[in-house]
Scaffold this motif. Structure first.
Motif, PDB file in Angstrom:
ATOM      1  N   THR A 109      45.465  41.874  35.179  1.00  0.00           N
ATOM      2  CA  THR A 109      45.809  41.786  36.589  1.00  0.00           C
ATOM      3  C   THR A 109      44.539  41.614  37.403  1.00  0.00           C
ATOM      4  N   PHE A 110      44.642  40.882  38.509  1.00  0.00           N
ATOM      5  CA  PHE A 110      43.504  40.729  39.415  1.00  0.00           C
ATOM      6  C   PHE A 110      44.041  40.670  40.838  1.00  0.00           C
ATOM      7  N   GLY A 111      43.180  41.014  41.784  1.00  0.00           N
ATOM      8  CA  GLY A 111      43.592  40.977  43.191  1.00  0.00           C
ATOM      9  C   GLY A 111      42.707  41.854  44.035  1.00  0.00           C
ATOM     10  N   LEU A 112      43.244  42.333  45.149  1.00  0.00           N
ATOM     11  CA  LEU A 112      42.514  43.215  46.049  1.00  0.00           C
ATOM     12  C   LEU A 112      43.496  44.174  46.695  1.00  0.00           C
ATOM     13  N   ARG A 165      48.042  45.395  49.454  1.00  0.00           N
ATOM     14  CA  ARG A 165      47.503  44.777  48.240  1.00  0.00           C
ATOM     15  C   ARG A 165      48.142  43.404  48.011  1.00  0.00           C
ATOM     16  N   THR A 166      47.370  42.543  47.348  1.00  0.00           N
ATOM     17  CA  THR A 166      47.895  41.319  46.751  1.00  0.00           C
ATOM     18  C   THR A 166      47.338  41.280  45.338  1.00  0.00           C
ATOM     19  N   GLU A 167      48.244  41.347  44.359  1.00  0.00           N
ATOM     20  CA  GLU A 167      47.836  41.415  42.954  1.00  0.00           C
ATOM     21  C   GLU A 167      48.645  40.436  42.124  1.00  0.00           C
ATOM     22  N   VAL A 168      47.979  39.836  41.149  1.00  0.00           N
ATOM     23  CA  VAL A 168      48.630  38.917  40.217  1.00  0.00           C
ATOM     24  C   VAL A 168      48.594  39.557  38.834  1.00  0.00           C
ATOM     25  N   TYR A 169      49.749  39.675  38.226  1.00  0.00           N
ATOM     26  CA  TYR A 169      49.866  40.189  36.860  1.00  0.00           C
ATOM     27  C   TYR A 169      50.153  39.014  35.935  1.00  0.00           C
ATOM     28  N   CYS A 170      49.411  38.917  34.835  1.00  0.00           N
ATOM     29  CA  CYS A 170      49.519  37.755  33.946  1.00  0.00           C
ATOM     30  C   CYS A 170      49.579  38.158  32.477  1.00  0.00           C
ATOM     31  N   ALA A 171      50.219  37.314  31.709  1.00  0.00           N
ATOM     32  CA  ALA A 171      50.019  37.270  30.262  1.00  0.00           C
ATOM     33  C   ALA A 171      49.329  35.939  30.033  1.00  0.00           C
TER      34      ALA A 171
END
Length: 424
Positions: A7-10, A56-62
């Motif tokens: 995951t990445f974001g702020l 927050r704004t976060e992106v969760y990925c596989a």
């Protein structure tokens, strides 16, 4: 390539509202963003979900490990923000750190209001949207199902959500700092969503002189206002009526400010410089930050309320240690599941290779029997053929290996092919 969960974001800790609002994503933007993310990296991003709230704004990925370092730059590019401006505020978590982060977020441990329950619903909405967009697969589906389960466990077994000091309660406290008793205050709520409903509930308990709900859709304003015997108005009426109100609380999904400096300045002149409290809970902001320069206006952003809320959250901090222990145990369980899942294709390939050998040797045996060969001789050849093919791979690997690799095989092969006595 190996696939990781990351995951990445702020969030409110890493970035001020002036940065968060630049990458905030309204609901209607989430599906296009998910499609754009997967398209930008092709098959390297297998699955994705985006959580975007006021804080927050976060992106969760596989995603494949090879593209992990490139992913944060996508967020800046998608919002046309210079990567250098965003980079100091971004964080990225991989593998067990990403899992731990998801669990902490859903449990309210990473919130501006420690233990607040709204984030769990917001995360569920984000997952639902990702599912509708077709960007969820086995890995993220399992991650989020376990995330929701952990959040429920934390809330039921700890006091993390007790004595909650909400943003709505904080807004009331700020207004009381300026006006004291709110019984004579006229209050305007801009928007008709969940946060405005919470604020209206808290202000109604103080029995202000008047409460009015302004919304782009008058029907929604009337539905909310009906609960509190409040009045309604259209957003288009704000320029003429803003001066009537002592307290203004705004939280809409508008991408542009609703109340600008000029409009508020005209209202203060009409009010003959009587004070006005303005609470902006929206991200992106509904009220231009320059309004704070006006001497008679007390403007508070979502970050300002967050600082006030944190000062009242000590009663829950004792539960954090217990909550973190629950999360750590569940992180280990999830990582074990991930590792087990990685073994499945290897096991399937082993079974398929064994089945192929079996078919080939049986077909050979049938041909020999059809030619009239002795069944006993055929059985011996069948057993010999199976044994040779069974041992071919390990023997070849051992003969071709050197030094440390050979030593590792020497230690490993007895465990893979135990002696007769060891199998008893």
């Amino acid at each position: 390539m190996s696939v990781d969960v990351l995951t990445f974001g702020l969030n409110h800790v890493s970035a001020p509202v002036s940065v968060r609002e630049r990458v905030s994503m309204p609901v209607e933007l989430l599906k296009p963003a998910l499609a754009g993310l997967r398209s930008a990296f092709g098959g390297a991003v297998r699955e994705a979900a985006i959580l975007s709230t006021c804080n927050r704004t976060e992106v969760y990925c596989a995603a494949d490990r090879a593209v992990a370092d490139q992913l944060p730059a996508w967020l800046a590019d998608f919002h046309s923000v210079a990567a250098g401006e965003l980079q100091p505020h971004l964080y990225r978590h991989d593998r067990d750190d990403a899992v731990r982060h998801a669990f902490r977020v859903a449990s309210g441990l990473d919130s501006m209001v420690l233990g607040e329950p709204q984030i769990l619903g917001q995360m569920k909405d984000a997952v639902r949207t990702a599912g509708e967009a077709g960007s969820l697969g086995t890995l993220l589906h399992q991650l989020f199902q376990r995330t929701f389960s952990v959040a429920k466990e934390v809330r039921s077994q700890t006091a993390i959500g007790a004595h909650s000091v909400s943003m709505a309660a904080a807004a009331v406290r700020l207004a009381e700092r300026v006006f004291g008793d709110l019984g004579q205050a006229r209050t305007l709520f801009i928007g008709a969503g969940e946060m405005i409903e919470l604020c209206a509930t808290h202000f109604a308990a103080r029995q202000p002189q008047a409460m009015v709900v302004a919304n782009r859709t008058l029907e929604r304003a009337e539905h909310l206002a009906g609960r509190f015997a409040a009045g309604t108005m259209r957003l288009s009426d704000l320029p003429e009526r803003l001066a009537e109100f002592d307290v203004v609380v705004s939280c809409t999904a508008s991408s542009l400010p609703i109340l600008g400096l000029g409009l508020v300045e005209r209202a203060t002149r009409v009010r003959r410089h009587r004070p006005m409290v303005m609470v902006d809970l929206a991200v992106p902001r509904d009220i231009e930050p320059e309004v704070a320069r006006l001497g008679d206006v007390y403007l508070y952003s979502v970050d300002d309320l967050g600082k006030l809320v944190q000062s009242g959250s000590d009663a829950r901090r004792a539960a954090v240690v217990q909550a973190e222990a629950i999360i750590e145990a569940r992180v280990r369980h999830f990582m074990h599941w991930m590792q087990s899942r990685a073994v499945v294709p290897v096991i399937q390939n082993l079974h398929q290779a064994a089945a192929d050998i079996q078919v080939a040797e049986l077909e050979r045996a049938r041909r020999l029997l059809a030619r009239g060969e002795s069944p006993e001789a055929v059985l011996e050849q069948l057993a010999h053929g199976l044994t040779q093919k069974y041992l071919h791979g390990p023997m070849a690997a051992l003969n071709q290996s050197q030094d440390a690799d050979r030593q590792q095989l020497i230690e490993l092969l007895p465990r893979l092919f135990p002696a007769k006595d060891a199998r008893r």
